[in-house]
Design a protein around this motif. Structure first.
Motif, PDB file in Angstrom:
ATOM      1  N   THR A 132      33.880  36.310  93.260  1.00  0.00           N
ATOM      2  CA  THR A 132      33.787  37.269  92.164  1.00  0.00           C
ATOM      3  C   THR A 132      35.055  37.210  91.333  1.00  0.00           C
ATOM      4  O   THR A 132      36.161  37.189  91.870  1.00  0.00           O
ATOM      5  CB  THR A 132      33.592  38.692  92.716  1.00  0.00           C
ATOM      6  OG1 THR A 132      32.408  38.706  93.518  1.00  0.00           O
ATOM      7  CG2 THR A 132      33.455  39.708  91.608  1.00  0.00           C
ATOM      8  N   LEU A 133      34.874  37.176  90.025  1.00  0.00           N
ATOM      9  CA  LEU A 133      35.993  37.196  89.089  1.00  0.00           C
ATOM     10  C   LEU A 133      36.017  38.551  88.412  1.00  0.00           C
ATOM     11  O   LEU A 133      34.987  39.043  87.956  1.00  0.00           O
ATOM     12  CB  LEU A 133      35.831  36.091  88.053  1.00  0.00           C
ATOM     13  CG  LEU A 133      35.731  34.684  88.638  1.00  0.00           C
ATOM     14  CD1 LEU A 133      35.324  33.698  87.553  1.00  0.00           C
ATOM     15  CD2 LEU A 133      37.038  34.279  89.277  1.00  0.00           C
ATOM     16  N   GLY A 134      37.183  39.153  88.339  1.00  0.00           N
ATOM     17  CA  GLY A 134      37.351  40.437  87.664  1.00  0.00           C
ATOM     18  C   GLY A 134      38.000  40.221  86.314  1.00  0.00           C
ATOM     19  O   GLY A 134      39.152  39.803  86.239  1.00  0.00           O
ATOM     20  N   PHE A 135      37.252  40.432  85.251  1.00  0.00           N
ATOM     21  CA  PHE A 135      37.747  40.276  83.879  1.00  0.00           C
ATOM     22  C   PHE A 135      38.178  41.635  83.347  1.00  0.00           C
ATOM     23  O   PHE A 135      37.388  42.581  83.367  1.00  0.00           O
ATOM     24  CB  PHE A 135      36.637  39.758  82.963  1.00  0.00           C
ATOM     25  CG  PHE A 135      36.390  38.289  83.034  1.00  0.00           C
ATOM     26  CD1 PHE A 135      36.792  37.459  82.005  1.00  0.00           C
ATOM     27  CD2 PHE A 135      35.731  37.743  84.114  1.00  0.00           C
ATOM     28  CE1 PHE A 135      36.550  36.095  82.054  1.00  0.00           C
ATOM     29  CE2 PHE A 135      35.482  36.382  84.175  1.00  0.00           C
ATOM     30  CZ  PHE A 135      35.898  35.554  83.146  1.00  0.00           C
ATOM     31  N   PHE A 136      39.401  41.723  82.857  1.00  0.00           N
ATOM     32  CA  PHE A 136      39.872  42.919  82.161  1.00  0.00           C
ATOM     33  C   PHE A 136      39.807  42.589  80.675  1.00  0.00           C
ATOM     34  O   PHE A 136      40.533  41.716  80.194  1.00  0.00           O
ATOM     35  CB  PHE A 136      41.293  43.271  82.602  1.00  0.00           C
ATOM     36  CG  PHE A 136      41.355  43.700  84.039  1.00  0.00           C
ATOM     37  CD1 PHE A 136      41.275  45.051  84.361  1.00  0.00           C
ATOM     38  CD2 PHE A 136      41.456  42.772  85.060  1.00  0.00           C
ATOM     39  CE1 PHE A 136      41.317  45.459  85.693  1.00  0.00           C
ATOM     40  CE2 PHE A 136      41.504  43.172  86.388  1.00  0.00           C
ATOM     41  CZ  PHE A 136      41.427  44.519  86.701  1.00  0.00           C
ATOM     42  N   ILE A 137      38.908  43.266  79.976  1.00  0.00           N
ATOM     43  CA  ILE A 137      38.616  42.940  78.581  1.00  0.00           C
ATOM     44  C   ILE A 137      38.774  44.168  77.713  1.00  0.00           C
ATOM     45  O   ILE A 137      38.205  45.227  78.007  1.00  0.00           O
ATOM     46  CB  ILE A 137      37.179  42.380  78.448  1.00  0.00           C
ATOM     47  CG1 ILE A 137      37.041  41.098  79.268  1.00  0.00           C
ATOM     48  CG2 ILE A 137      36.820  42.150  76.989  1.00  0.00           C
ATOM     49  CD1 ILE A 137      35.666  40.502  79.277  1.00  0.00           C
ATOM     50  N   VAL A 138      39.540  44.013  76.631  1.00  0.00           N
ATOM     51  CA  VAL A 138      39.676  45.077  75.642  1.00  0.00           C
ATOM     52  C   VAL A 138      38.530  44.907  74.648  1.00  0.00           C
ATOM     53  O   VAL A 138      38.385  43.860  74.018  1.00  0.00           O
ATOM     54  CB  VAL A 138      41.029  44.993  74.901  1.00  0.00           C
ATOM     55  CG1 VAL A 138      41.099  46.034  73.796  1.00  0.00           C
ATOM     56  CG2 VAL A 138      42.172  45.171  75.878  1.00  0.00           C
ATOM     57  N   SER A 139      37.692  45.939  74.564  1.00  0.00           N
ATOM     58  CA  SER A 139      36.540  45.907  73.673  1.00  0.00           C
ATOM     59  C   SER A 139      36.090  47.338  73.418  1.00  0.00           C
ATOM     60  O   SER A 139      36.258  48.210  74.269  1.00  0.00           O
ATOM     61  CB  SER A 139      35.398  45.117  74.321  1.00  0.00           C
ATOM     62  OG  SER A 139      34.246  45.131  73.522  1.00  0.00           O
ATOM     63  N   SER A 140      35.530  47.562  72.258  1.00  0.00           N
ATOM     64  CA  SER A 140      34.982  48.891  71.968  1.00  0.00           C
ATOM     65  C   SER A 140      33.532  49.004  72.422  1.00  0.00           C
ATOM     66  O   SER A 140      32.929  50.066  72.323  1.00  0.00           O
ATOM     67  CB  SER A 140      35.086  49.186  70.470  1.00  0.00           C
ATOM     68  OG  SER A 140      34.345  48.216  69.749  1.00  0.00           O
ATOM     69  N   ASP A 141      32.980  47.917  72.956  1.00  0.00           N
ATOM     70  CA  ASP A 141      31.563  47.872  73.298  1.00  0.00           C
ATOM     71  C   ASP A 141      31.382  47.232  74.672  1.00  0.00           C
ATOM     72  O   ASP A 141      31.799  46.093  74.889  1.00  0.00           O
ATOM     73  CB  ASP A 141      30.833  47.062  72.215  1.00  0.00           C
ATOM     74  CG  ASP A 141      29.358  46.963  72.464  1.00  0.00           C
ATOM     75  OD1 ASP A 141      28.887  45.837  72.735  1.00  0.00           O
ATOM     76  OD2 ASP A 141      28.673  47.993  72.394  1.00  0.00           O
ATOM     77  N   LEU A 142      30.765  47.959  75.593  1.00  0.00           N
ATOM     78  CA  LEU A 142      30.551  47.469  76.949  1.00  0.00           C
ATOM     79  C   LEU A 142      29.709  46.197  76.972  1.00  0.00           C
ATOM     80  O   LEU A 142      30.047  45.225  77.653  1.00  0.00           O
ATOM     81  CB  LEU A 142      29.894  48.549  77.810  1.00  0.00           C
ATOM     82  CG  LEU A 142      29.467  48.137  79.211  1.00  0.00           C
ATOM     83  CD1 LEU A 142      30.658  47.642  80.020  1.00  0.00           C
ATOM     84  CD2 LEU A 142      28.767  49.274  79.910  1.00  0.00           C
ATOM     85  N   VAL A 196      40.052  39.186  76.195  1.00  0.00           N
ATOM     86  CA  VAL A 196      40.331  38.915  77.603  1.00  0.00           C
ATOM     87  C   VAL A 196      41.841  39.054  77.827  1.00  0.00           C
ATOM     88  O   VAL A 196      42.637  38.353  77.225  1.00  0.00           O
ATOM     89  CB  VAL A 196      39.860  37.509  78.035  1.00  0.00           C
ATOM     90  CG1 VAL A 196      40.238  37.232  79.477  1.00  0.00           C
ATOM     91  CG2 VAL A 196      38.359  37.367  77.838  1.00  0.00           C
ATOM     92  N   GLU A 197      42.213  40.006  78.681  1.00  0.00           N
ATOM     93  CA  GLU A 197      43.622  40.283  78.961  1.00  0.00           C
ATOM     94  C   GLU A 197      44.084  39.703  80.287  1.00  0.00           C
ATOM     95  O   GLU A 197      45.218  39.273  80.421  1.00  0.00           O
ATOM     96  CB  GLU A 197      43.856  41.800  78.982  1.00  0.00           C
ATOM     97  CG  GLU A 197      43.678  42.459  77.639  1.00  0.00           C
ATOM     98  CD  GLU A 197      44.799  42.135  76.674  1.00  0.00           C
ATOM     99  OE1 GLU A 197      45.964  42.052  77.108  1.00  0.00           O
ATOM    100  OE2 GLU A 197      44.516  41.957  75.485  1.00  0.00           O
ATOM    101  N   HIS A 198      43.206  39.725  81.271  1.00  0.00           N
ATOM    102  CA  HIS A 198      43.590  39.291  82.621  1.00  0.00           C
ATOM    103  C   HIS A 198      42.325  38.983  83.408  1.00  0.00           C
ATOM    104  O   HIS A 198      41.286  39.600  83.192  1.00  0.00           O
ATOM    105  CB  HIS A 198      44.381  40.410  83.318  1.00  0.00           C
ATOM    106  CG  HIS A 198      44.744  40.121  84.731  1.00  0.00           C
ATOM    107  ND1 HIS A 198      45.735  39.231  85.073  1.00  0.00           N
ATOM    108  CD2 HIS A 198      44.230  40.586  85.895  1.00  0.00           C
ATOM    109  CE1 HIS A 198      45.819  39.168  86.401  1.00  0.00           C
ATOM    110  NE2 HIS A 198      44.934  39.986  86.912  1.00  0.00           N
ATOM    111  N   ILE A 199      42.444  38.028  84.323  1.00  0.00           N
ATOM    112  CA  ILE A 199      41.332  37.714  85.221  1.00  0.00           C
ATOM    113  C   ILE A 199      41.883  37.604  86.633  1.00  0.00           C
ATOM    114  O   ILE A 199      42.900  36.962  86.865  1.00  0.00           O
ATOM    115  CB  ILE A 199      40.639  36.392  84.837  1.00  0.00           C
ATOM    116  CG1 ILE A 199      40.084  36.478  83.419  1.00  0.00           C
ATOM    117  CG2 ILE A 199      39.535  36.056  85.830  1.00  0.00           C
ATOM    118  CD1 ILE A 199      39.575  35.166  82.887  1.00  0.00           C
ATOM    119  N   SER A 200      41.222  38.276  87.550  1.00  0.00           N
ATOM    120  CA  SER A 200      41.593  38.151  88.962  1.00  0.00           C
ATOM    121  C   SER A 200      40.424  37.557  89.721  1.00  0.00           C
ATOM    122  O   SER A 200      39.268  37.750  89.340  1.00  0.00           O
ATOM    123  CB  SER A 200      41.985  39.505  89.550  1.00  0.00           C
ATOM    124  OG  SER A 200      40.896  40.386  89.512  1.00  0.00           O
ATOM    125  N   ALA A 201      40.733  36.820  90.770  1.00  0.00           N
ATOM    126  CA  ALA A 201      39.684  36.169  91.561  1.00  0.00           C
ATOM    127  C   ALA A 201      39.642  36.769  92.959  1.00  0.00           C
ATOM    128  O   ALA A 201      40.678  36.965  93.597  1.00  0.00           O
ATOM    129  CB  ALA A 201      39.944  34.676  91.646  1.00  0.00           C
TER     130      ALA A 201
END
Length: 100
Positions: A48-58, A34-39
């Motif tokens: 709605t919360l927008g999660f920016f997540i670094v991951s190799s798998d959706l 989890v890098e950032h969350i916007s509301a």
């Protein structure tokens, strides 16, 4: 990096607290990407919360956003009664898409 939208349902007559996006900062840096969350508190579909997540798998990114959201909703008194409805990736158009 994935953008995952987590939709919440507020109890009847309750507005999303304006500090809600800040409620998630203690959950950053735990190795879950989890890098950032916007509301977006007044989204047409509900808060709605927008999660920016670094991951190799959706699927893993969607699960992380769902899990973190449920933890925060359960732990924060100002979010009591809120429900996590969904956690899904969003398709964000890039500059290569035509705007017709």
């Amino acid at each position: 990096m994935y953008l995952i939208h987590v939709r919440l349902r507020a109890p009847a007559g309750t507005a999303m607290p304006s500090i809600a996006s800040g409620a998630f900062s203690p959950f950053f840096g735990r190795g879950d990407g989890v890098e950032h969350i916007s509301a977006h508190l007044d989204a047409p579909e509900g808060p709605t919360l927008g999660f920016f997540i670094v991951s190799s798998d959706l699927a893993a990114a969607e699960e992380t956003a769902f899990h973190v959201s449920r933890q925060v909703v359960a732990e924060r008194a100002d979010l009591q009664g809120f429900t996590v409805v969904s956690s899904k990736a969003t398709l964000a158009p890039g500059p290569w898409w035509d705007e017709e």
